[in-house]
Design a protein around this motif. Structure first.
Motif, PDB file in Angstrom:
ATOM      1  N   TYR A  44       0.822  -1.209   0.000  1.00  0.00           N
ATOM      2  CA  TYR A  44       0.000   0.000   0.000  1.00  0.00           C
ATOM      3  C   TYR A  44       0.862   1.267   0.000  1.00  0.00           C
ATOM      4  CZ  TYR A  44      -3.675  -3.320   1.084  1.00  0.00           C
ATOM      5  OH  TYR A  44      -4.546  -4.386   1.033  1.00  0.00           O
ATOM      6  N   ILE A  45       2.024   1.186   0.604  1.00  0.00           N
ATOM      7  CA  ILE A  45       2.947   2.338   0.555  1.00  0.00           C
ATOM      8  C   ILE A  45       3.377   2.600  -0.887  1.00  0.00           C
ATOM      9  CG2 ILE A  45       5.247   3.148   1.220  1.00  0.00           C
ATOM     10  CD1 ILE A  45       4.850   1.622   3.870  1.00  0.00           C
ATOM     11  N   PHE A  46       3.703   1.530  -1.622  1.00  0.00           N
ATOM     12  CA  PHE A  46       4.077   1.690  -3.031  1.00  0.00           C
ATOM     13  C   PHE A  46       2.882   2.190  -3.846  1.00  0.00           C
ATOM     14  CE2 PHE A  46       7.119  -1.990  -2.006  1.00  0.00           C
ATOM     15  CZ  PHE A  46       8.111  -1.104  -1.613  1.00  0.00           C
ATOM     16  N   LEU A  47       1.690   1.710  -3.513  1.00  0.00           N
ATOM     17  CA  LEU A  47       0.483   2.171  -4.200  1.00  0.00           C
ATOM     18  C   LEU A  47       0.257   3.653  -3.947  1.00  0.00           C
ATOM     19  CD1 LEU A  47      -2.146   1.838  -5.739  1.00  0.00           C
ATOM     20  CD2 LEU A  47      -3.200   0.913  -3.655  1.00  0.00           C
ATOM     21  N   CYS A  48       0.490   4.083  -2.729  1.00  0.00           N
ATOM     22  CA  CYS A  48       0.360   5.500  -2.388  1.00  0.00           C
ATOM     23  C   CYS A  48       1.330   6.346  -3.223  1.00  0.00           C
ATOM     24  CB  CYS A  48       0.622   5.697  -0.895  1.00  0.00           C
ATOM     25  SG  CYS A  48       0.372   7.392  -0.317  1.00  0.00           S
ATOM     26  N   ASN A  49       2.551   5.871  -3.376  1.00  0.00           N
ATOM     27  CA  ASN A  49       3.534   6.579  -4.196  1.00  0.00           C
ATOM     28  C   ASN A  49       3.114   6.616  -5.664  1.00  0.00           C
ATOM     29  OD1 ASN A  49       6.397   7.349  -2.881  1.00  0.00           O
ATOM     30  ND2 ASN A  49       5.470   5.686  -1.731  1.00  0.00           N
ATOM     31  N   LEU A  50       2.479   5.542  -6.127  1.00  0.00           N
ATOM     32  CA  LEU A  50       1.988   5.509  -7.506  1.00  0.00           C
ATOM     33  C   LEU A  50       0.925   6.586  -7.711  1.00  0.00           C
ATOM     34  CD1 LEU A  50       2.124   3.872 -10.229  1.00  0.00           C
ATOM     35  CD2 LEU A  50       0.135   2.607  -9.380  1.00  0.00           C
ATOM     36  N   CYS A  51       0.039   6.746  -6.734  1.00  0.00           N
ATOM     37  CA  CYS A  51      -1.001   7.767  -6.834  1.00  0.00           C
ATOM     38  C   CYS A  51      -0.405   9.174  -6.806  1.00  0.00           C
ATOM     39  CB  CYS A  51      -2.005   7.608  -5.683  1.00  0.00           C
ATOM     40  SG  CYS A  51      -3.008   6.114  -5.779  1.00  0.00           S
ATOM     41  N   VAL A  52       0.601   9.389  -5.961  1.00  0.00           N
ATOM     42  CA  VAL A  52       1.273  10.692  -5.922  1.00  0.00           C
ATOM     43  C   VAL A  52       1.927  10.981  -7.274  1.00  0.00           C
ATOM     44  CG1 VAL A  52       3.133  12.028  -4.870  1.00  0.00           C
ATOM     45  CG2 VAL A  52       1.649  10.613  -3.427  1.00  0.00           C
ATOM     46  N   ASN A  53       2.553   9.976  -7.849  1.00  0.00           N
ATOM     47  CA  ASN A  53       3.197  10.138  -9.157  1.00  0.00           C
ATOM     48  C   ASN A  53       2.166  10.462 -10.231  1.00  0.00           C
ATOM     49  OD1 ASN A  53       5.681   9.811 -10.873  1.00  0.00           O
ATOM     50  ND2 ASN A  53       4.415   8.227 -11.811  1.00  0.00           N
ATOM     51  N   ASP A  54       0.999   9.806 -10.159  1.00  0.00           N
ATOM     52  CA  ASP A  54      -0.065  10.079 -11.125  1.00  0.00           C
ATOM     53  C   ASP A  54      -0.552  11.522 -11.008  1.00  0.00           C
ATOM     54  OD1 ASP A  54       0.023   7.559 -12.195  1.00  0.00           O
ATOM     55  OD2 ASP A  54      -1.595   6.762 -10.969  1.00  0.00           O
ATOM     56  N   LEU A  55      -0.664  12.005  -9.782  1.00  0.00           N
ATOM     57  CA  LEU A  55      -1.068  13.403  -9.581  1.00  0.00           C
ATOM     58  C   LEU A  55      -0.034  14.361 -10.158  1.00  0.00           C
ATOM     59  CD1 LEU A  55      -2.576  13.424  -5.959  1.00  0.00           C
ATOM     60  CD2 LEU A  55      -3.795  13.668  -8.131  1.00  0.00           C
ATOM     61  N   CYS A  56       1.236  14.029  -9.995  1.00  0.00           N
ATOM     62  CA  CYS A  56       2.312  14.870 -10.557  1.00  0.00           C
ATOM     63  C   CYS A  56       2.205  14.920 -12.078  1.00  0.00           C
ATOM     64  CB  CYS A  56       3.680  14.326 -10.154  1.00  0.00           C
ATOM     65  SG  CYS A  56       4.064  14.536  -8.397  1.00  0.00           S
ATOM     66  N   GLY A  57       2.001  13.768 -12.697  1.00  0.00           N
ATOM     67  CA  GLY A  57       1.924  13.705 -14.157  1.00  0.00           C
ATOM     68  C   GLY A  57       0.749  14.479 -14.721  1.00  0.00           C
ATOM     69  N   THR A  58      -0.429  14.291 -14.124  1.00  0.00           N
ATOM     70  CA  THR A  58      -1.615  14.984 -14.640  1.00  0.00           C
ATOM     71  C   THR A  58      -1.537  16.489 -14.387  1.00  0.00           C
ATOM     72  OG1 THR A  58      -2.751  14.443 -12.558  1.00  0.00           O
ATOM     73  CG2 THR A  58      -3.152  13.007 -14.432  1.00  0.00           C
ATOM     74  N   THR A  59      -0.939  16.872 -13.242  1.00  0.00           N
ATOM     75  CA  THR A  59      -0.801  18.291 -12.945  1.00  0.00           C
ATOM     76  C   THR A  59       0.230  18.948 -13.866  1.00  0.00           C
ATOM     77  OG1 THR A  59      -1.393  17.892 -10.632  1.00  0.00           O
ATOM     78  CG2 THR A  59      -0.287  19.966 -11.121  1.00  0.00           C
ATOM     79  N   GLY A  60       1.192  18.164 -14.322  1.00  0.00           N
ATOM     80  CA  GLY A  60       2.153  18.683 -15.288  1.00  0.00           C
ATOM     81  C   GLY A  60       1.535  18.903 -16.657  1.00  0.00           C
ATOM     82  N   PHE A  61       0.444  18.179 -16.954  1.00  0.00           N
ATOM     83  CA  PHE A  61      -0.167  18.266 -18.276  1.00  0.00           C
ATOM     84  C   PHE A  61      -1.446  19.099 -18.314  1.00  0.00           C
ATOM     85  CE2 PHE A  61      -3.616  16.408 -20.878  1.00  0.00           C
ATOM     86  CZ  PHE A  61      -3.203  16.853 -22.122  1.00  0.00           C
ATOM     87  N   TYR A  62      -2.396  18.795 -17.437  1.00  0.00           N
ATOM     88  CA  TYR A  62      -3.748  19.342 -17.565  1.00  0.00           C
ATOM     89  C   TYR A  62      -3.844  20.872 -17.476  1.00  0.00           C
ATOM     90  CZ  TYR A  62      -6.749  15.194 -17.864  1.00  0.00           C
ATOM     91  OH  TYR A  62      -7.418  14.077 -18.293  1.00  0.00           O
ATOM     92  N   PRO A  63      -3.276  21.531 -16.440  1.00  0.00           N
ATOM     93  CA  PRO A  63      -3.495  22.976 -16.312  1.00  0.00           C
ATOM     94  C   PRO A  63      -3.135  23.764 -17.572  1.00  0.00           C
ATOM     95  CG  PRO A  63      -2.545  22.119 -14.304  1.00  0.00           C
ATOM     96  CD  PRO A  63      -2.498  21.000 -15.292  1.00  0.00           C
ATOM     97  N   ARG A  64      -1.971  23.468 -18.133  1.00  0.00           N
ATOM     98  CA  ARG A  64      -1.552  24.186 -19.335  1.00  0.00           C
ATOM     99  C   ARG A  64      -2.470  23.870 -20.508  1.00  0.00           C
ATOM    100  NH1 ARG A  64       1.381  28.762 -20.152  1.00  0.00           N
ATOM    101  NH2 ARG A  64       1.224  29.013 -22.407  1.00  0.00           N
ATOM    102  N   ALA A  65      -2.877  22.610 -20.629  1.00  0.00           N
ATOM    103  CA  ALA A  65      -3.776  22.215 -21.718  1.00  0.00           C
ATOM    104  C   ALA A  65      -5.147  22.877 -21.565  1.00  0.00           C
ATOM    105  CB  ALA A  65      -3.925  20.689 -21.738  1.00  0.00           C
ATOM    106  N   LEU A  66      -5.629  22.983 -20.330  1.00  0.00           N
ATOM    107  CA  LEU A  66      -6.929  23.608 -20.085  1.00  0.00           C
ATOM    108  C   LEU A  66      -6.895  25.103 -20.419  1.00  0.00           C
ATOM    109  CD1 LEU A  66      -7.897  21.848 -16.736  1.00  0.00           C
ATOM    110  CD2 LEU A  66      -8.951  21.496 -18.978  1.00  0.00           C
ATOM    111  N   VAL A  67      -5.777  25.756 -20.086  1.00  0.00           N
ATOM    112  CA  VAL A  67      -5.620  27.179 -20.432  1.00  0.00           C
ATOM    113  C   VAL A  67      -5.674  27.359 -21.944  1.00  0.00           C
ATOM    114  CG1 VAL A  67      -3.992  29.114 -20.442  1.00  0.00           C
ATOM    115  CG2 VAL A  67      -4.364  27.809 -18.346  1.00  0.00           C
ATOM    116  N   TYR A  68      -5.005  26.462 -22.660  1.00  0.00           N
ATOM    117  CA  TYR A  68      -5.014  26.535 -24.129  1.00  0.00           C
ATOM    118  C   TYR A  68      -6.421  26.336 -24.681  1.00  0.00           C
ATOM    119  CZ  TYR A  68      -4.771  24.805 -28.902  1.00  0.00           C
ATOM    120  OH  TYR A  68      -5.011  24.597 -30.246  1.00  0.00           O
TER     121      TYR A  68
END
Length: 292
Positions: A44-68
């Motif tokens: 579950y600790i590794f799963l938690c890290n996977l979720c944090v990584n997923d949040l990092c990836g989507t936050t790196g992509f979505y905000p800029r794409a939404l502004v566009y």
């Protein structure tokens, strides 16, 4: 209102809820694991890290794409492009390193259950979590240094977001360093993928002789295997579309395939784990019942 603006608004109406849903699902799973002491186990600790990584990836992509999509502002500074590339590389490499560590954890848990507590000690778990984050950060820094080695001569990016190849294509010239880096990355991906496949091959062989192991496989390994295959398939779409772009793909399909690995795994991962992992599912149902 032009047809293009209507089309962008339609995409925005799906993209914004998709981003918010991704945040809610991953944040919920992170909080459940963080606050439920029974889930403070390596898996579950590794799963938690996977979720944090997923949040990092989507936050790196979505905000800029939404502004566009909302403003049709398709300009980005070089500094912003570099930061976005760093975040997306960390996400892409971190997803694979995390899934590889999770596969090894499941292999030890099923094939060496008696040695599992000793092997997956708190020190080992901390070391693996450190590796999960240090390795992608190291790769991203090297990638950016290689991409920005030469002065910028171009200013057009053929994607909805910035990533390493986009920065390389902006340079005045390419040299052998990018080829060496690519070779090293492909070798690393092969190693990670090989670890996952070998781990699951041994797990499947072990499960053939034990009903208990079969139950463990379907309850804890099947979600991970589905997520791994999902990520590999989505990444394949992204890597293959560059070659196909000039030959067969329309602009819309090209754009869609280029963002699949950034949008699909982060929203699918918490859903699969929330449904398949009994302890997580039980906690979610408890929270829903408590609110009602």
């Amino acid at each position: 209102m032009t047809a293009r603006w209507q089309h962008l608004k339609l995409i925005f109406s799906f993209a914004l809820p998709g981003y918010l849903l991704t945040i809610v699902l991953n944040a919920t799973l992170i909080m459940i694991i963080a606050f439920e002491k029974a889930l403070h186990e390596p898996m579950y600790i590794f799963l938690c890290n996977l979720c944090v990584n997923d949040l990092c990836g989507t936050t790196g992509f979505y905000p800029r794409a939404l502004v566009y999509l909302l403003t049709e502002t398709n300009r980005i500074s070089l500094e912003e492009c570099i930061v976005q590339s760093l975040v997306i590389i960390v996400y892409a490499v971190g997803e694979l390193s995390n899934l590889s560590v999770m596969a090894i954890d499941r292999y030890i848990a099923i094939c060496q259950p008696l040695q599992y507590p000793g092997i997956m000690s708190p020190f080992t778990v901390r070391s693996l979590v450190t590796f999960i984050w240090i390795f992608p950060c190291f790769v991203s820094i090297i990638a950016i240094l290689v991409a920005m080695k030469h002065p910028i001569c171009r200013h057009d990016i053929d994607k909805l977001f910035c990533e390493n190849l986009s920065l390389v294509n902006l340079g005045c010239k390419e040299d052998i360093s990018y080829g060496i880096f690519n070779g090293w990355m492909y070798a690393s991906i092969t190693v990670f993928t090989g670890l996952v496949l070998i781990s699951y091959l041994k797990i499947i062989l072990a499960c053939r002789r034990s009903k208990v192991n079969q139950e463990k496989f379907f309850s804890t390994c099947m979600p991970h295997l589905i997520i791994f295959l999902n990520y590999i398939i989505c990444s394949f779409f992204d890597s293959s579309q560059t070659e196909l772009r000039a030959k067969t793909l329309s602009r819309k399909l090209y754009t869609f395939l280029s963002v699949v690995y950034l949008t699909v795994p982060p929203v699918v991962n918490p859903i699969i784990y929330g449904i398949k992992l009994r302890q997580v599912r039980a906690k979610i149902l408890y929270i829903l019942q408590f609110k009602n």
